[in-house]
Motif scaffolding. Structure first.
Motif, PDB file in Angstrom:
ATOM      1  N   TYR A  69       0.887  -1.173   0.000  1.00  0.00           N
ATOM      2  CA  TYR A  69       0.000   0.000   0.000  1.00  0.00           C
ATOM      3  C   TYR A  69       0.917   1.213   0.000  1.00  0.00           C
ATOM      4  O   TYR A  69       1.476   1.575   1.030  1.00  0.00           O
ATOM      5  CB  TYR A  69      -0.886  -0.045   1.233  1.00  0.00           C
ATOM      6  CG  TYR A  69      -1.952   1.028   1.348  1.00  0.00           C
ATOM      7  CD1 TYR A  69      -2.211   1.933   0.335  1.00  0.00           C
ATOM      8  CD2 TYR A  69      -2.718   1.117   2.513  1.00  0.00           C
ATOM      9  CE1 TYR A  69      -3.196   2.888   0.453  1.00  0.00           C
ATOM     10  CE2 TYR A  69      -3.722   2.065   2.654  1.00  0.00           C
ATOM     11  CZ  TYR A  69      -3.938   2.957   1.631  1.00  0.00           C
ATOM     12  OH  TYR A  69      -4.927   3.916   1.758  1.00  0.00           O
ATOM     13  N   CYS A  70       1.098   1.824  -1.171  1.00  0.00           N
ATOM     14  CA  CYS A  70       2.108   2.861  -1.374  1.00  0.00           C
ATOM     15  C   CYS A  70       1.481   4.208  -1.704  1.00  0.00           C
ATOM     16  O   CYS A  70       0.484   4.282  -2.424  1.00  0.00           O
ATOM     17  CB  CYS A  70       3.038   2.485  -2.524  1.00  0.00           C
ATOM     18  SG  CYS A  70       3.800   0.867  -2.379  1.00  0.00           S
ATOM     19  N   ALA A  71       2.108   5.251  -1.184  1.00  0.00           N
ATOM     20  CA  ALA A  71       1.753   6.617  -1.577  1.00  0.00           C
ATOM     21  C   ALA A  71       2.887   7.180  -2.419  1.00  0.00           C
ATOM     22  O   ALA A  71       4.061   7.036  -2.067  1.00  0.00           O
ATOM     23  CB  ALA A  71       1.524   7.483  -0.348  1.00  0.00           C
ATOM     24  N   ILE A  72       2.549   7.809  -3.540  1.00  0.00           N
ATOM     25  CA  ILE A  72       3.518   8.538  -4.348  1.00  0.00           C
ATOM     26  C   ILE A  72       3.330  10.018  -4.041  1.00  0.00           C
ATOM     27  O   ILE A  72       2.227  10.553  -4.171  1.00  0.00           O
ATOM     28  CB  ILE A  72       3.331   8.265  -5.843  1.00  0.00           C
ATOM     29  CG1 ILE A  72       3.686   6.806  -6.166  1.00  0.00           C
ATOM     30  CG2 ILE A  72       4.185   9.212  -6.679  1.00  0.00           C
ATOM     31  CD1 ILE A  72       3.514   6.443  -7.631  1.00  0.00           C
TER      32      ILE A  72
ATOM     33  N   ASN B 288      -6.918  -3.073   1.198  1.00  0.00           N
ATOM     34  CA  ASN B 288      -5.536  -3.529   1.267  1.00  0.00           C
ATOM     35  C   ASN B 288      -5.390  -4.703   2.223  1.00  0.00           C
ATOM     36  O   ASN B 288      -4.668  -5.663   1.934  1.00  0.00           O
ATOM     37  CB  ASN B 288      -4.627  -2.377   1.689  1.00  0.00           C
ATOM     38  CG  ASN B 288      -3.180  -2.801   1.829  1.00  0.00           C
ATOM     39  OD1 ASN B 288      -2.646  -2.830   2.926  1.00  0.00           O
ATOM     40  ND2 ASN B 288      -2.536  -3.167   0.724  1.00  0.00           N
ATOM     41  N   ALA B 289      -6.096  -4.653   3.339  1.00  0.00           N
ATOM     42  CA  ALA B 289      -6.038  -5.753   4.303  1.00  0.00           C
ATOM     43  C   ALA B 289      -6.567  -7.050   3.704  1.00  0.00           C
ATOM     44  O   ALA B 289      -6.159  -8.145   4.114  1.00  0.00           O
ATOM     45  CB  ALA B 289      -6.834  -5.391   5.555  1.00  0.00           C
ATOM     46  N   SER B 290      -7.452  -6.931   2.702  1.00  0.00           N
ATOM     47  CA  SER B 290      -7.990  -8.123   2.038  1.00  0.00           C
ATOM     48  C   SER B 290      -7.049  -8.654   0.961  1.00  0.00           C
ATOM     49  O   SER B 290      -7.343  -9.665   0.325  1.00  0.00           O
ATOM     50  CB  SER B 290      -9.354  -7.809   1.420  1.00  0.00           C
ATOM     51  OG  SER B 290      -9.220  -7.016   0.249  1.00  0.00           O
ATOM     52  N   GLY B 291      -5.926  -7.932   0.726  1.00  0.00           N
ATOM     53  CA  GLY B 291      -4.926  -8.419  -0.214  1.00  0.00           C
ATOM     54  C   GLY B 291      -4.761  -7.597  -1.473  1.00  0.00           C
ATOM     55  O   GLY B 291      -3.939  -7.925  -2.332  1.00  0.00           O
ATOM     56  N   ILE B 292      -5.528  -6.515  -1.626  1.00  0.00           N
ATOM     57  CA  ILE B 292      -5.435  -5.696  -2.835  1.00  0.00           C
ATOM     58  C   ILE B 292      -4.226  -4.774  -2.750  1.00  0.00           C
ATOM     59  O   ILE B 292      -4.011  -4.091  -1.740  1.00  0.00           O
ATOM     60  CB  ILE B 292      -6.724  -4.865  -3.033  1.00  0.00           C
ATOM     61  CG1 ILE B 292      -7.902  -5.800  -3.311  1.00  0.00           C
ATOM     62  CG2 ILE B 292      -6.557  -3.863  -4.173  1.00  0.00           C
ATOM     63  CD1 ILE B 292      -9.230  -5.076  -3.484  1.00  0.00           C
ATOM     64  N   THR B 293      -3.418  -4.748  -3.801  1.00  0.00           N
ATOM     65  CA  THR B 293      -2.248  -3.881  -3.891  1.00  0.00           C
ATOM     66  C   THR B 293      -2.696  -2.489  -4.327  1.00  0.00           C
ATOM     67  O   THR B 293      -3.446  -2.357  -5.298  1.00  0.00           O
ATOM     68  CB  THR B 293      -1.233  -4.446  -4.901  1.00  0.00           C
ATOM     69  OG1 THR B 293      -0.955  -5.808  -4.564  1.00  0.00           O
ATOM     70  CG2 THR B 293       0.052  -3.643  -4.903  1.00  0.00           C
ATOM     71  N   ILE B 294      -2.250  -1.455  -3.615  1.00  0.00           N
ATOM     72  CA  ILE B 294      -2.715  -0.095  -3.874  1.00  0.00           C
ATOM     73  C   ILE B 294      -1.525   0.843  -4.050  1.00  0.00           C
ATOM     74  O   ILE B 294      -0.585   0.830  -3.262  1.00  0.00           O
ATOM     75  CB  ILE B 294      -3.603   0.428  -2.728  1.00  0.00           C
ATOM     76  CG1 ILE B 294      -4.818  -0.493  -2.516  1.00  0.00           C
ATOM     77  CG2 ILE B 294      -4.066   1.856  -2.999  1.00  0.00           C
ATOM     78  CD1 ILE B 294      -5.665  -0.123  -1.306  1.00  0.00           C
ATOM     79  N   VAL B 295      -1.585   1.674  -5.093  1.00  0.00           N
ATOM     80  CA  VAL B 295      -0.649   2.778  -5.287  1.00  0.00           C
ATOM     81  C   VAL B 295      -1.471   4.045  -5.407  1.00  0.00           C
ATOM     82  O   VAL B 295      -2.376   4.134  -6.237  1.00  0.00           O
ATOM     83  CB  VAL B 295       0.228   2.582  -6.538  1.00  0.00           C
ATOM     84  CG1 VAL B 295       1.089   3.822  -6.779  1.00  0.00           C
ATOM     85  CG2 VAL B 295       1.111   1.345  -6.394  1.00  0.00           C
ATOM     86  N   MET B 296      -1.165   5.033  -4.564  1.00  0.00           N
ATOM     87  CA  MET B 296      -1.970   6.239  -4.473  1.00  0.00           C
ATOM     88  C   MET B 296      -1.099   7.489  -4.605  1.00  0.00           C
ATOM     89  O   MET B 296      -0.103   7.631  -3.891  1.00  0.00           O
ATOM     90  CB  MET B 296      -2.695   6.261  -3.114  1.00  0.00           C
ATOM     91  CG  MET B 296      -3.508   7.502  -2.826  1.00  0.00           C
ATOM     92  SD  MET B 296      -4.235   7.452  -1.158  1.00  0.00           S
ATOM     93  CE  MET B 296      -5.283   5.985  -1.274  1.00  0.00           C
ATOM     94  N   VAL B 297      -1.458   8.376  -5.513  1.00  0.00           N
ATOM     95  CA  VAL B 297      -0.817   9.693  -5.582  1.00  0.00           C
ATOM     96  C   VAL B 297      -1.579  10.639  -4.664  1.00  0.00           C
ATOM     97  O   VAL B 297      -2.808  10.716  -4.711  1.00  0.00           O
ATOM     98  CB  VAL B 297      -0.828  10.247  -7.021  1.00  0.00           C
ATOM     99  CG1 VAL B 297      -0.483  11.738  -7.024  1.00  0.00           C
ATOM    100  CG2 VAL B 297       0.160   9.499  -7.894  1.00  0.00           C
ATOM    101  N   THR B 298      -0.850  11.330  -3.811  1.00  0.00           N
ATOM    102  CA  THR B 298      -1.491  12.305  -2.929  1.00  0.00           C
ATOM    103  C   THR B 298      -0.500  13.407  -2.590  1.00  0.00           C
ATOM    104  O   THR B 298       0.715  13.195  -2.579  1.00  0.00           O
ATOM    105  CB  THR B 298      -2.005  11.652  -1.635  1.00  0.00           C
ATOM    106  OG1 THR B 298      -2.665  12.638  -0.825  1.00  0.00           O
ATOM    107  CG2 THR B 298      -0.869  11.026  -0.833  1.00  0.00           C
ATOM    108  N   HIS B 299      -1.035  14.596  -2.317  1.00  0.00           N
ATOM    109  CA  HIS B 299      -0.188  15.689  -1.822  1.00  0.00           C
ATOM    110  C   HIS B 299      -0.439  15.927  -0.338  1.00  0.00           C
ATOM    111  O   HIS B 299       0.166  16.815   0.259  1.00  0.00           O
ATOM    112  CB  HIS B 299      -0.475  16.977  -2.608  1.00  0.00           C
ATOM    113  CG  HIS B 299      -1.837  17.545  -2.353  1.00  0.00           C
ATOM    114  ND1 HIS B 299      -2.970  17.085  -3.006  1.00  0.00           N
ATOM    115  CD2 HIS B 299      -2.256  18.509  -1.498  1.00  0.00           C
ATOM    116  CE1 HIS B 299      -4.024  17.761  -2.569  1.00  0.00           C
ATOM    117  NE2 HIS B 299      -3.618  18.620  -1.643  1.00  0.00           N
ATOM    118  N   GLU B 300      -1.326  15.138   0.245  1.00  0.00           N
ATOM    119  CA  GLU B 300      -1.712  15.332   1.629  1.00  0.00           C
ATOM    120  C   GLU B 300      -0.932  14.396   2.545  1.00  0.00           C
ATOM    121  O   GLU B 300      -1.070  13.168   2.473  1.00  0.00           O
ATOM    122  CB  GLU B 300      -3.212  15.085   1.809  1.00  0.00           C
ATOM    123  CG  GLU B 300      -4.092  15.990   0.962  1.00  0.00           C
ATOM    124  CD  GLU B 300      -5.557  15.633   1.099  1.00  0.00           C
ATOM    125  OE1 GLU B 300      -6.145  15.933   2.159  1.00  0.00           O
ATOM    126  OE2 GLU B 300      -6.123  15.056   0.147  1.00  0.00           O
ATOM    127  N   ALA B 301      -0.126  14.978   3.426  1.00  0.00           N
ATOM    128  CA  ALA B 301       0.673  14.173   4.349  1.00  0.00           C
ATOM    129  C   ALA B 301      -0.212  13.326   5.255  1.00  0.00           C
ATOM    130  O   ALA B 301       0.120  12.187   5.586  1.00  0.00           O
ATOM    131  CB  ALA B 301       1.573  15.085   5.191  1.00  0.00           C
TER     132      ALA B 301
END
Length: 253
Positions: free
Chosen positions: A53-56, A208-221
Motif C-alpha cells: 500500500y504505497c503513496a507517491i 488492502n487488508a484483504s490483499g489488494i495492492t494499492i498505489v496512491m498519488v497524494t499531496h496530503e501528508a
C-alpha cells in the motif's frame, strides 16, 4: 516479438508474492528537445510487490502524476521497461493496453467520473461489459462490490442522489469489480472534506487488508501517513523509494 503476439500473456494471472506487480526499469519521459527538453521522468526505477500500500508524493512538477500515468498504462515512456504483473507492457499496441487496463488495473480519481444518467449499480457494472461478462454475473459482482464499500442500500441511486463520499465509494466499487491486480488512486480524497476523507481512507485500508495492492498519488501528508510506504519524487527522480510514513518529515523538510 511483435505486439500481435502478446495476446495470451495479458490474461489475468494470480500474483506471485515473489514477483513485483509493478516494475519500472530506468523509465524516462521526455517532452520537447534541445533547449526546451523537459525530463518529466528521469531514470525512474520502482518495484511494488503484491499486498503493498504505497503513496507517491512530491512537490508540483516532481513527476509523480507522470509516473502514475505510466504505471496505469495511460501514457508510454520515452525509454525504459515497464513490467506489470510480469508482462512487458511498454511495447504493447493500444488495443492490448486497453485489455491490460481492463483486466489488471482499477482506477480511482479525484473526480468521480460517474455517468449521471446511470444508477450506482449500472456505473459499477459498466467495466464488465467490455470484458464479455454475462449480465447476471455483472449484476452479482456489482452488487457485491457496492455492498463491500457500504452502499448495499444505494444500488439504484443516481450520482446526483449521492453525497461526494458516496460517489467516491461507487467509483471505488467500480475500480475493484473486475478484481484487478493493482488499484491506482490519483488524489482520491482531493474533493472530499476531512470527515469523508477519513471514511474513504478506511475503505482503502480494508481493501488492502484483504490483499489488494494499492498505489496512491497524494499531496496530503495526513493521507500518506495512512499508507504503508511512501515513494517521494523530486525533479523527475525518485529520491526516497521506501520511506516509512512516520519519516515523511525527512522528505518534506
Amino acid at each position: 516479438m511483435s505486439s500481435t503476439q502478446h495476446t495470451e500473456t495479458i490474461s489475468p494471472l494470480s500474483p506471485s508474492p515473489h514477483r513485483a506487480i509493478v516494475r519500472l526499469e530506468e523509465i524516462y519521459k521526455i517532452y520537447g528537445s534541445g533547449n526546451t527538453e523537459v525530463r518529466a521522468l528521469d531514470g525512474v526505477s520502482i518495484e511494488v510487490f503484491p499486498g503493498e500500500y504505497c503513496a507517491i508524493m512530491g512537490p508540483s512538477g516532481s513527476g509523480k502524476s507522470t509516473a502514475m500515468n505510466v504505471i496505469g498504462c495511460l501514457d508510454r515512456p520515452t525509454d525504459g521497461r515497464y513490467y506489470l504483473d510480469g508482462v512487458d507492457v511498454a511495447g504493447l499496441s493500444e488495443s492490448h493496453l486497453a485489455s491490460v487496463r481492463n483486466q489488471k488495473l482499477g482506477f480511482v480519481f479525484q473526480q468521480f467520473h460517474l455517468l449521471p444518467q446511470m444508477t450506482a449499480l449500472e456505473n459499477v457494472m459498466l467495466p464488465m461489459v467490455y470484458g464479455g461478462v454475462s449480465h447476471q454475473e455483472r449484476l452479482d459482482r456489482a452488487t457485491d462490490a457496492l455492498t463491500r464499500v457500504g452502499l448495499g442500500n444505494r444500488l439504484h441511486n443516481k450520482p446526483a442522489q449521492l453525497s461526494g463520499g458516496q460517489q467516491q465509494r461507487v467509483a471505488i466499487a467500480r475500480a475493484i469489480v473486475n478484481q484487478p491486480v493493482l488499484l491506482l488512486a490519483d488524489e482520491p480524497t482531493g474533493a472530499l472534506d476531512s470527515h469523508t476523507t477519513e471514511e474513504v481512507m478506511g475503505i482503502f485500508a480494508e481493501l488492502n487488508a484483504s490483499g489488494i495492492t494499492i498505489v496512491m498519488v497524494t499531496h496530503e501528508a495526513e493521507v500518506a501517513r495512512l499508507t504503508q510506504r511512501v515513494i517521494w519524487f523530486r525533479d523527475g527522480q525518485v529520491v526516497h523509494d521506501r520511506l516509512h510514513p512516520e519519516e515523511l518529515h525527512l522528505a518534506i523538510s
